[in-house]
Write an enzyme that holds these catalytic residues in place. Structure first.
Site, mmCIF file in Angstrom:
data_model
loop_
_atom_site.group_PDB
_atom_site.id
_atom_site.type_symbol
_atom_site.label_atom_id
_atom_site.label_comp_id
_atom_site.label_asym_id
_atom_site.label_seq_id
_atom_site.Cartn_x
_atom_site.Cartn_y
_atom_site.Cartn_z
ATOM 1 N N ASP A 147 0.820 -1.211 0.000
ATOM 2 C CA ASP A 147 0.000 0.000 0.000
ATOM 3 C C ASP A 147 0.856 1.265 0.000
ATOM 4 O OD1 ASP A 147 -2.345 -1.425 -0.007
ATOM 5 O OD2 ASP A 147 -3.002 -0.819 1.997
ATOM 6 N N ASP A 148 0.213 2.369 -0.349
ATOM 7 C CA ASP A 148 0.793 3.721 -0.241
ATOM 8 C C ASP A 148 1.922 3.973 -1.227
ATOM 9 O OD1 ASP A 148 -0.995 3.925 1.896
ATOM 10 O OD2 ASP A 148 0.544 3.562 3.409
ATOM 11 N N HIS B 274 -7.663 4.030 1.162
ATOM 12 C CA HIS B 274 -6.644 4.413 2.141
ATOM 13 C C HIS B 274 -7.315 4.553 3.503
ATOM 14 C CE1 HIS B 274 -2.977 6.148 3.630
ATOM 15 N NE2 HIS B 274 -3.457 7.372 3.774
#
Length: 304
Positions: free
Chosen positions: A13-14, A134
């Site tokens: 993620d991210d 998110h």
């Protein structure tokens, strides 16, 4: 791998959060530790991340962001319900509080989600193969309906449903995280009929809440995997493991407009990178007949 027992999507993620995060995700992918990434298009290094994904053929989806940084949609950057007086999203808990008070416009949520998909397409040259939220905003009440509608309209086939077997009996989570994750699970369970109604799909099981940051270790991952076998009666289980590999962000470098957060500047991300790239973990996957793959591999209908 013949006769796989599990098809496991390991999602970093991210992606795009900062150059150090980007490098960590690339290094982890090249070491075989992740098989997929999720891009924050409003983050400071999103363009670099997209270029790296294309260079290294990293399968990639959209990490839809309504809680950190600045909106992508220009009309929402000022005087919208999604931002505070400084023009930033309300934050992980602030977004949730505003939603509970009925202060958020779902029309503006939809505008922002569509703008982020469009920016993803401009950066990558194709629609995302999957789209999640998110800080798990995509499973929140009201938001989940808008989210599912956008995915359905754009024929983005896969999302994430963060319901993790073994969460409630996990002995090492601190109380505040256990409380937050339990609420995330409740929201996710209530999202299932909504996502189903819109024809959205997700893997059979989900892992990652109990193995974030310093909680990630091979024994903890083994525990999480052991719960997956009991969570599905499919001959081949599909699963997603949410992870956050990277190197510590430099202060004031990165983030989505407000600089990197404490988690990103800590050693937790590098710890995850180290565990995920450990040959002993990769050997465990082989021993358990677990094949790493991407959402694109699971979905023949993903558009390009």
């Amino acid at each position: 791998m013949p006769q796989s027992r599990m098809m496991l999507v390991v999602t970093g993620d991210d992606f795009g959060y900062c150059p150090r995060r980007n490098q960590g995700i690339v290094d982890c992918f090249r070491a075989g530790g992740i098989s997929n990434a999720s891009l924050l298009v409003n983050a400071s290094a999103a363009k670099e991340a997209a270029d790296l994904a294309k260079r290294y053929n990293i399968p990639i989806g959209l990490h839809a962001n309504l809680s950190e940084g600045v909106p992508v949609c220009p009309s929402l950057q000022t005087s919208s319900t999604l931002v505070n007086q400084h023009g930033f999203f309300h934050g992980k808990m602030g977004f949730r509080r505003a939603l509970e008070r009925g202060q958020l416009s779902m029309e503006q949520v939809e505008l922002e989600l569509r703008a982020q998909v469009q920016l993803f397409r401009e950066l990558m040259g194709h629609l995302p193969h999957h789209m999640d939220g998110h800080q798990h905003v995509h499973v929140l009440p009201e938001v989940r309906v808008v989210f599912a509608q956008v995915l359905s309209d754009l024929r983005i086939p896969y999302t994430r449903v963060p319901v993790e077997a073994g969460l409630h009996t996990c002995p090492w989570l601190p109380a505040h995280l256990h409380t937050f994750y339990t609420q995330v699970e409740k929201d996710a369970l209530e999202s299932i009929p909504v996502f189903s109604r819109y024809g959205i799909r997700w893997p059979d099981v989900y892992l990652g809440l109990t193995t974030m940051g310093q909680s990630m270790s091979i024994p903890h991952l083994q525990r999480a995997l052991s719960h997956t076998w009991a969570a599905s009666d499919q001959p081949v289980v599909t699963a997603e493991l949410m992870v956050h590999p990277g190197y510590p962000s430099h202060p004031q470098e990165g983030g989505c407009g407000e600089g990197p957060d404490d988690f990103s500047q800590s050693l937790d991300r590098q710890h995850e990178l180290s565990v995920l790239s450990d040959p002993a973990l990769l050997a465990l996957y082989h021993q358990e007949r677990i094949q790493l793959c991407s959402f694109k591999d699971l979905s023949p209908t993903a558009q390009t």
